[in-house]
Design a protein around this motif. Structure first.
Motif, PDB file in Angstrom:
ATOM      1  N   PRO A  52       0.804  -1.226   0.000  1.00 40.46           N
ATOM      2  CA  PRO A  52       0.000   0.000   0.000  1.00 40.46           C
ATOM      3  C   PRO A  52       0.833   1.270   0.000  1.00 40.46           C
ATOM      4  O   PRO A  52       0.380   2.299  -0.503  1.00 40.46           O
ATOM      5  CB  PRO A  52      -0.817  -0.100   1.293  1.00 40.46           C
ATOM      6  CG  PRO A  52      -0.772  -1.532   1.678  1.00 40.46           C
ATOM      7  CD  PRO A  52       0.518  -2.077   1.164  1.00 40.46           C
ATOM      8  N   GLN A  53       2.042   1.228   0.576  1.00 37.59           N
ATOM      9  CA  GLN A  53       2.836   2.451   0.631  1.00 37.59           C
ATOM     10  C   GLN A  53       3.611   2.625  -0.669  1.00 37.59           C
ATOM     11  O   GLN A  53       3.859   1.672  -1.384  1.00 37.59           O
ATOM     12  CB  GLN A  53       3.848   2.409   1.793  1.00 37.59           C
ATOM     13  CG  GLN A  53       3.251   2.172   3.154  1.00 37.59           C
ATOM     14  CD  GLN A  53       2.985   0.697   3.408  1.00 37.59           C
ATOM     15  OE1 GLN A  53       3.622  -0.158   2.818  1.00 37.59           O
ATOM     16  NE2 GLN A  53       2.018   0.428   4.294  1.00 37.59           N
ATOM     17  N   ALA A  54       3.998   3.885  -0.914  1.00 35.31           N
ATOM     18  CA  ALA A  54       4.871   4.139  -2.054  1.00 35.31           C
ATOM     19  C   ALA A  54       6.298   3.892  -1.606  1.00 35.31           C
ATOM     20  O   ALA A  54       6.991   4.805  -1.204  1.00 35.31           O
ATOM     21  CB  ALA A  54       4.690   5.575  -2.539  1.00 35.31           C
ATOM     22  N   ASP A  55       6.724   2.626  -1.650  1.00 33.55           N
ATOM     23  CA  ASP A  55       8.031   2.331  -1.061  1.00 33.55           C
ATOM     24  C   ASP A  55       9.091   1.920  -2.076  1.00 33.55           C
ATOM     25  O   ASP A  55      10.269   2.059  -1.830  1.00 33.55           O
ATOM     26  CB  ASP A  55       7.904   1.251   0.022  1.00 33.55           C
ATOM     27  CG  ASP A  55       6.906   0.186  -0.361  1.00 33.55           C
ATOM     28  OD1 ASP A  55       6.572   0.117  -1.571  1.00 33.55           O
ATOM     29  OD2 ASP A  55       6.446  -0.555   0.520  1.00 33.55           O
ATOM     30  N   ASP A 109       6.774  10.614  -7.664  1.00 28.39           N
ATOM     31  CA  ASP A 109       7.068  11.253  -8.945  1.00 28.39           C
ATOM     32  C   ASP A 109       7.566  10.239  -9.966  1.00 28.39           C
ATOM     33  O   ASP A 109       7.183  10.252 -11.124  1.00 28.39           O
ATOM     34  CB  ASP A 109       8.140  12.334  -8.769  1.00 28.39           C
ATOM     35  CG  ASP A 109       7.520  13.630  -8.313  1.00 28.39           C
ATOM     36  OD1 ASP A 109       6.281  13.670  -8.236  1.00 28.39           O
ATOM     37  OD2 ASP A 109       8.271  14.576  -8.034  1.00 28.39           O
ATOM     38  N   THR A 110       8.458   9.376  -9.478  1.00 27.98           N
ATOM     39  CA  THR A 110       8.998   8.351 -10.371  1.00 27.98           C
ATOM     40  C   THR A 110       7.887   7.442 -10.836  1.00 27.98           C
ATOM     41  O   THR A 110       7.838   7.044 -12.005  1.00 27.98           O
ATOM     42  CB  THR A 110      10.070   7.528  -9.631  1.00 27.98           C
ATOM     43  OG1 THR A 110      10.863   8.420  -8.876  1.00 27.98           O
ATOM     44  CG2 THR A 110      10.906   6.743 -10.602  1.00 27.98           C
ATOM     45  N   TYR A 111       6.974   7.115  -9.924  1.00 30.26           N
ATOM     46  CA  TYR A 111       5.849   6.257 -10.294  1.00 30.26           C
ATOM     47  C   TYR A 111       5.047   6.902 -11.419  1.00 30.26           C
ATOM     48  O   TYR A 111       4.684   6.246 -12.401  1.00 30.26           O
ATOM     49  CB  TYR A 111       4.971   6.011  -9.070  1.00 30.26           C
ATOM     50  CG  TYR A 111       3.764   5.155  -9.376  1.00 30.26           C
ATOM     51  CD1 TYR A 111       3.885   3.776  -9.461  1.00 30.26           C
ATOM     52  CD2 TYR A 111       2.513   5.726  -9.589  1.00 30.26           C
ATOM     53  CE1 TYR A 111       2.790   2.987  -9.762  1.00 30.26           C
ATOM     54  CE2 TYR A 111       1.416   4.953  -9.884  1.00 30.26           C
ATOM     55  CZ  TYR A 111       1.552   3.586  -9.973  1.00 30.26           C
ATOM     56  OH  TYR A 111       0.461   2.814 -10.279  1.00 30.26           O
ATOM     57  N   VAL A 122       8.754  11.710 -18.360  1.00 32.52           N
ATOM     58  CA  VAL A 122       7.655  12.651 -18.435  1.00 32.52           C
ATOM     59  C   VAL A 122       6.549  12.096 -17.547  1.00 32.52           C
ATOM     60  O   VAL A 122       6.419  10.885 -17.398  1.00 32.52           O
ATOM     61  CB  VAL A 122       7.209  12.818 -19.907  1.00 32.52           C
ATOM     62  CG1 VAL A 122       6.716  11.520 -20.488  1.00 32.52           C
ATOM     63  CG2 VAL A 122       6.150  13.879 -20.034  1.00 32.52           C
ATOM     64  N   ASP A 123       5.783  12.978 -16.920  1.00 35.06           N
ATOM     65  CA  ASP A 123       4.818  12.465 -15.948  1.00 35.06           C
ATOM     66  C   ASP A 123       3.421  13.038 -16.138  1.00 35.06           C
ATOM     67  O   ASP A 123       2.703  13.279 -15.187  1.00 35.06           O
ATOM     68  CB  ASP A 123       5.312  12.734 -14.526  1.00 35.06           C
ATOM     69  CG  ASP A 123       5.567  14.205 -14.295  1.00 35.06           C
ATOM     70  OD1 ASP A 123       5.425  14.983 -15.253  1.00 35.06           O
ATOM     71  OD2 ASP A 123       5.903  14.586 -13.170  1.00 35.06           O
ATOM     72  N   ARG A 167      -3.549   5.753 -11.172  1.00 37.43           N
ATOM     73  CA  ARG A 167      -2.462   6.739 -11.224  1.00 37.43           C
ATOM     74  C   ARG A 167      -1.910   7.127  -9.849  1.00 37.43           C
ATOM     75  O   ARG A 167      -1.329   8.180  -9.709  1.00 37.43           O
ATOM     76  CB  ARG A 167      -2.901   8.021 -11.939  1.00 37.43           C
ATOM     77  CG  ARG A 167      -3.355   7.819 -13.358  1.00 37.43           C
ATOM     78  CD  ARG A 167      -3.280   9.114 -14.120  1.00 37.43           C
ATOM     79  NE  ARG A 167      -3.760   8.957 -15.484  1.00 37.43           N
ATOM     80  CZ  ARG A 167      -4.967   9.359 -15.897  1.00 37.43           C
ATOM     81  NH1 ARG A 167      -5.799   9.932 -15.060  1.00 37.43           N
ATOM     82  NH2 ARG A 167      -5.334   9.181 -17.144  1.00 37.43           N
ATOM     83  N   TYR A 168      -2.113   6.294  -8.815  1.00 38.62           N
ATOM     84  CA  TYR A 168      -1.497   6.610  -7.527  1.00 38.62           C
ATOM     85  C   TYR A 168      -0.533   5.495  -7.148  1.00 38.62           C
ATOM     86  O   TYR A 168      -0.808   4.324  -7.395  1.00 38.62           O
ATOM     87  CB  TYR A 168      -2.540   6.759  -6.429  1.00 38.62           C
ATOM     88  CG  TYR A 168      -3.324   8.042  -6.545  1.00 38.62           C
ATOM     89  CD1 TYR A 168      -2.826   9.214  -5.991  1.00 38.62           C
ATOM     90  CD2 TYR A 168      -4.535   8.073  -7.210  1.00 38.62           C
ATOM     91  CE1 TYR A 168      -3.536  10.401  -6.114  1.00 38.62           C
ATOM     92  CE2 TYR A 168      -5.251   9.245  -7.330  1.00 38.62           C
ATOM     93  CZ  TYR A 168      -4.742  10.414  -6.782  1.00 38.62           C
ATOM     94  OH  TYR A 168      -5.435  11.578  -6.911  1.00 38.62           O
ATOM     95  N   ALA A 169       0.555   5.895  -6.504  1.00 37.70           N
ATOM     96  CA  ALA A 169       1.549   4.899  -6.095  1.00 37.70           C
ATOM     97  C   ALA A 169       1.151   4.210  -4.803  1.00 37.70           C
ATOM     98  O   ALA A 169       1.636   3.134  -4.500  1.00 37.70           O
ATOM     99  CB  ALA A 169       2.911   5.555  -5.935  1.00 37.70           C
ATOM    100  N   SER A 170       0.276   4.824  -4.034  1.00 35.53           N
ATOM    101  CA  SER A 170      -0.121   4.215  -2.769  1.00 35.53           C
ATOM    102  C   SER A 170      -1.639   4.086  -2.737  1.00 35.53           C
ATOM    103  O   SER A 170      -2.340   4.736  -3.507  1.00 35.53           O
ATOM    104  CB  SER A 170       0.352   5.077  -1.600  1.00 35.53           C
ATOM    105  OG  SER A 170      -0.106   6.401  -1.761  1.00 35.53           O
TER     106      SER A 170
END
Lengths: 105, 555, 252
Positions: B70-73, B78-80, B147-148, B461-464
């Protein structure tokens, strides 16, 4: 080669310079007309007339300078396709913009 | 059509790879890089497409790995963003759009219609170079910071708020767009002007019809996204105000222009795949495609309807309510020709002499997964449910079912089906059947949980994400690793088969297309003499008669 | 369609059976010269379709903003010079004529006539770009280039501006005046894209003049000239629409 040209019924229809000259004159007259029309207050008709003249001029160019009048059905269909989709893009996008003001219900 | 044909595939032990063919005609790297031969260009495309596919696939792997917890680990958020953007850009512009047309279409359309080459061989080569230029530029942007914006370059995010490589990525997409335009243009001209004597429109294989429809979309829709990208570029560099709300522009206009291309683009992606499925299903059921004319026209109908539905990507973006209704209703129209295809394939199978070679397994995968993908599309086309489901994983699952479950399955079906024609050698049947099954299982494990996640409300589109979604995400990630194996296997055994595969012979599947009536791999000129199409398309009785004639003359 | 195609097919067949020599410009994968000419001509038309859609995006944008910000568009269009724009229209239409005459000369195998027509087309095209440069530089001087020290002076205070004064503009509210920048954004995007097409066309024209002098197009193989002609006329058509839309919004 000239003998070959006879074989295909549309490809080498040679338009005479007289026709080109007449079209040139028509286009120049059209240009003068559209400039003149823009100085006359016709209300809502102004843009319509300007576009009508532009469309006429464009049609003349397509039909004669670009030989579509003498071309195969396929070429005519291609041109029609382009115009149709161009109008689709404009029309359907504008449909959204026009009806936005109609608001919620 | 006899329904009780005993299928006897030809004995391949006596087959030889012909000494003179398009692969052996010339040697050296330059003979490939300067070739005008549509078959060689198709091979070039196949190699480069596969390369980009695995880059895009690796990025997908990173996304799934990040979403394991669940966490952006694993990476910074940004990288995600950059990873999923590059995944989208590469997969869409450099894999899905050119996939089947540029490889199989390039290779097969001239063969199927009995022509020596595409109408414009140099333009064909140019389109490959444009593709490569765009692709390399995209890779360059990836390694120099990425690019993001998401692959949609949505304004004003792309014009004002991000400071990443929007310009170069946009340019890459622009260039790739021209590659696609030239491919489509070439196909249309070829199909119109280069058909062999007797090859009337209604004797064209459905593969060709599907490509014709897709080509029309490529030619007519792509330039609109090109101008949209140009305007974004001008806005970023010079600062013109077309999409800039602070200057009076409308950011939504960008989306109109963008989706005017990008919605038809999904039909550019899927239509050629449908063409492949028509061929495969007919061949492995030994039956003429049921409702040939309906299937042919449904391709054209999909292409035409495809132009009138684009705003369904913008239901929640602030377009007018009335436009929502109109576009929602129009969207439903697309379901009709798609369903016509699925039903007709099903009727083709009915009482056919079905065998389960690898291409057929992939085709079955396509039919099931595409149907699910298509039906969930109806949920999204209805504006009421769309408001709930859009921007969630439901959408992600939906378009992956259509694109990966549909298109990629079709691509693999086609590659396996025509592999003997392209290389002259068979792929190993058992392991490839296994790969097809592994792909199918892996795919469902990966993407089915995402439907559930979407309906539960997990946004894309979310990392977490909230911890309660983890179980399904673990499922999905585990499935992705199975899927990865499923995609790696074909690369390994197909490369292996280049040297060690059994020799295929001219027509290993006993298929009826003109491409099977010439040697494998074909000559550079495709046919010894221009074929005359004196029989109907998918005419298995004609094929049977042909064979008997050959036996008689040999005996 | 199948019928006309069948006719074309049979035409090819008879041409073949006549057993004539294949000319050097016939590419190997075509059955006959007609098929080649037909195919390339059709390809050019398809390419023009993409061009139509390319400009279509710009025209859509133009129509939307013109409806939204009509007063700003009217005032901003008064900053363009009708004499210059009209003269440019004249140049471009005439160049279309000379191009059409060029195609005719090629078909009639008149080499010097073809070269003359192409040179005239080139000169007229360059003339168009020259006038465009004058117009652009005026925009730079008056700070009417979007986001490049963009100045609203001509619209907030029309008496200070000759062109605005001449057309009797009233001072505009700041909110509407700001939207003249959208007009000029579109003006530069549309005419710029058009000018880019002109530049590409002129480059090809230069190349063609050399080839025409060598007699490349007057030996019966006119496809290239014809197809370039189509491109040039298309560019002309774009301008035929740009001129009334950008210059002549409302002059009364």
């Amino acid at each position: 080669m000239s003998e070959e040209a006879k074989h295909s019924e549309h490809e080498h229809h040679i338009v005479s310079p007289k026709v080109y000259g007449a079209i040139l004159v028509a286009l120049l007259v059209g240009t003068a007309l559209t400039v003149w029309a823009s100085y006359v207050d016709l209300g809502v008709l102004n843009p319509i007339i300007a576009l009508a003249i532009a469309c006429t001029k464009a049609t003349l160019v397509v039909l004669f300078f670009m030989h579509v009048k003498y071309s195969s059905t396929l070429t005519k269909l291609t041109v029609f396709c382009g115009v149709f989709l161009f109008l689709t893009l404009i029309g359907m996008t504008l449909a959204d913009y026009i009806s936005r003001a109609w608001g919620q219900w | 059509m006899s329904t009780n044909t005993i299928i006897s595939l030809p004995d391949q032990s006596t087959a030889r790879v012909p000494k003179v063919n398009y692969l052996s005609k010339e040697n050296g790297i330059l003979s490939w890089l300067l070739t005008g031969d549509h078959k060689r260009i198709a091979i070039l495309y196949l190699i480069s497409l596969s390369f980009f596919f695995f880059i895009g696939g690796a990025l997908a792997g990173l996304i799934r790995l990040e979403l394991l917890t669940p966490q952006a680990d694993l990476m910074a958020t940004d990288t995600y963003n950059k990873v999923f953007t590059m995944h989208g850009v590469i997969m869409i512009f450099f894999f899905l759009v050119p996939s089947v047309p540029a490889t199989l279409g390039n290779f097969l359309i001239p063969l199927m219609i009995g022509a020596k080459d595409l109408a414009l061989p140099k333009i064909n080569l140019l389109s490959w170079y444009l593709y490569m230029a765009g692709g390399i530029l995209a890779l360059y942007t990836m390694v120099t910071g990425g690019v993001d914006t998401g692959w949609t370059f949505t304004t004003p995010l792309s014009t004002h708020y991000v400071n990443t490589n929007v310009l170069t990525t946009g340019l890459a997409a622009f260039i790739a767009g021209f590659s696609s335009i030239f491919t489509g243009l070439n196909f249309i001209v070829t199909i119109h002007k280069m058909r062999a004597p007797g090859m009337t429109w209604f004797k064209l294989p459905l593969f060709v019809w599907a490509h014709y429809a897709a080509s029309v979309l490529m030619v007519l829709a792509t330039p609109v996204v090109a101008i949209a990208i140009v305007l974004v570029a001008l806005e970023r560099t010079i600062g013109i105000g077309v999409f800039d709300p602070t200057k009076g522009g409308d950011p939504l206009l960008f989306q109109h222009l963008f989706w005017f291309y990008s919605h038809p683009a999904v039909y550019i992606m899927i239509l050629p795949g449908m063409g492949v499925i028509s061929e495969v299903i007919s061949t492995f059921s030994r039956k003429r495609v049921f409702g040939y004319t309906a299937v042919a026209f449904s391709s054209v109908a999909i292409a035409v309807f495809g132009f009138f539905v684009w705003a369904h990507h913008m239901f929640i973006m602030g377009i007018s309510n009335y436009a929502v209704i109109v576009f929602s209703l129009l969207t439903m129209l697309v379901a009709v020709p798609s369903a016509i295809k699925i039903f007709n394939w099903a009727f083709t199978l009915y009482k056919g002499s079905i065998t389960f070679e690898t291409p057929m397994l992939y085709a079955f995968g396509f039919m099931g997964l595409f149907t699910i993908g298509g039906l969930t599309g109806v949920f999204l086309g209805v504006s009421g449910t769309d408001i709930h489901l859009t921007e969630t994983y439901f959408i992600v699952a939906h378009f992956h079912f259509v694109m990966v479950g549909g298109m990629l399955m079709a691509f693999l079906a086609g590659i396996h089906f025509w592999w003997p024609k392209m290389t002259g050698r068979m792929y190993p049947e058992k392991i490839s059947q296994m790969a097809a099954v592994v792909t199918f299982i892996g795919f469902n494990f990966t993407f089915f949980p995402q439907f559930i996640l979407g309906t539960l409300g997990m946004p894309r589109r979310y990392a977490s994400y909230p911890p309660e979604f983890q179980i399904l995400n673990v499922f999905s990630t585990a499935g992705a690793s199975i899927l990865g194996v499923g995609y790696l296997l074909p690369v390994l055994y197909l490369v292996w088969s280049l040297k060690y595969g059994a020799v295929a012979g001219d027509n290993p599947w006993q298929a009826t297309g003109l491409e099977w009536q010439t040697q494998s791999p074909p000559l550079t000129e495709n046919f010894l003499k221009t074929p005359i199409m004196d029989h109907d398309v998918y005419d298995y009785e004609w094929l049977e008669a042909q064979k008997e004639k050959e036996v008689a003359s040999a005996g | 369609m199948p019928d006309s195609h069948a006719i074309a097919e049979s035409a090819h067949e008879t041409a073949h059976q006549a057993g004539h020599e294949h000319p050097s410009y016939l590419r190997h994968h075509f059955e006959s010269v007609e098929q080649q000419a037909d195919a390339t001509n059709f390809a050019m038309w398809l390419f023009l379709l993409t061009e139509v859609m390319f400009f279509g995006g710009l025209f859509t944008a133009y129509l939307i903003y013109r409806n939204w910000y009509y007063p700003a568009f009217v005032a901003a269009s008064h900053q363009l010079s009708i004499p210059l724009g009209g003269f440019n229209t004249l140049l471009l239409i005439t160049s279309s004529f000379t191009m059409a005459m060029g195609v005719w000369c090629a078909e009639m195998k008149k080499k010097s006539g073809l070269v003359l027509c192409l040179v005239l087309t080139l000169i007229l095209g360059l003339g168009f770009l020259g006038v465009k440069t004058i117009e652009y530089s005026e925009k730079f001087e008056k700070h009417h280039v979007p986001s490049y020290h963009y100045s609203l002076n001509s619209f907030l205070n029309p008496d200070s501006d000759e062109a605005a004064k001449a057309s009797g503009d009233k001072p505009m509210a700041l909110d509407m005046a700001r939207h003249t920048e959208v007009y000029f954004s579109l003006y530069f995007a549309m005419t710029g894209m058009h000018a880019l097409h002109m530049i590409i066309g002129i480059a090809i024209l230069g190349f063609m003049i050399f080839r025409a002098q060598a007699g490349a197009y007057t030996s019966g193989h006119v496809t290239f000239v014809e197809n370039f002609g189509l491109y040039w006329h298309f560019v002309d058509i774009v301008w035929i629409f740009l001129f009334p839309l950008l210059y002549l919004i409302s002059r009364h």
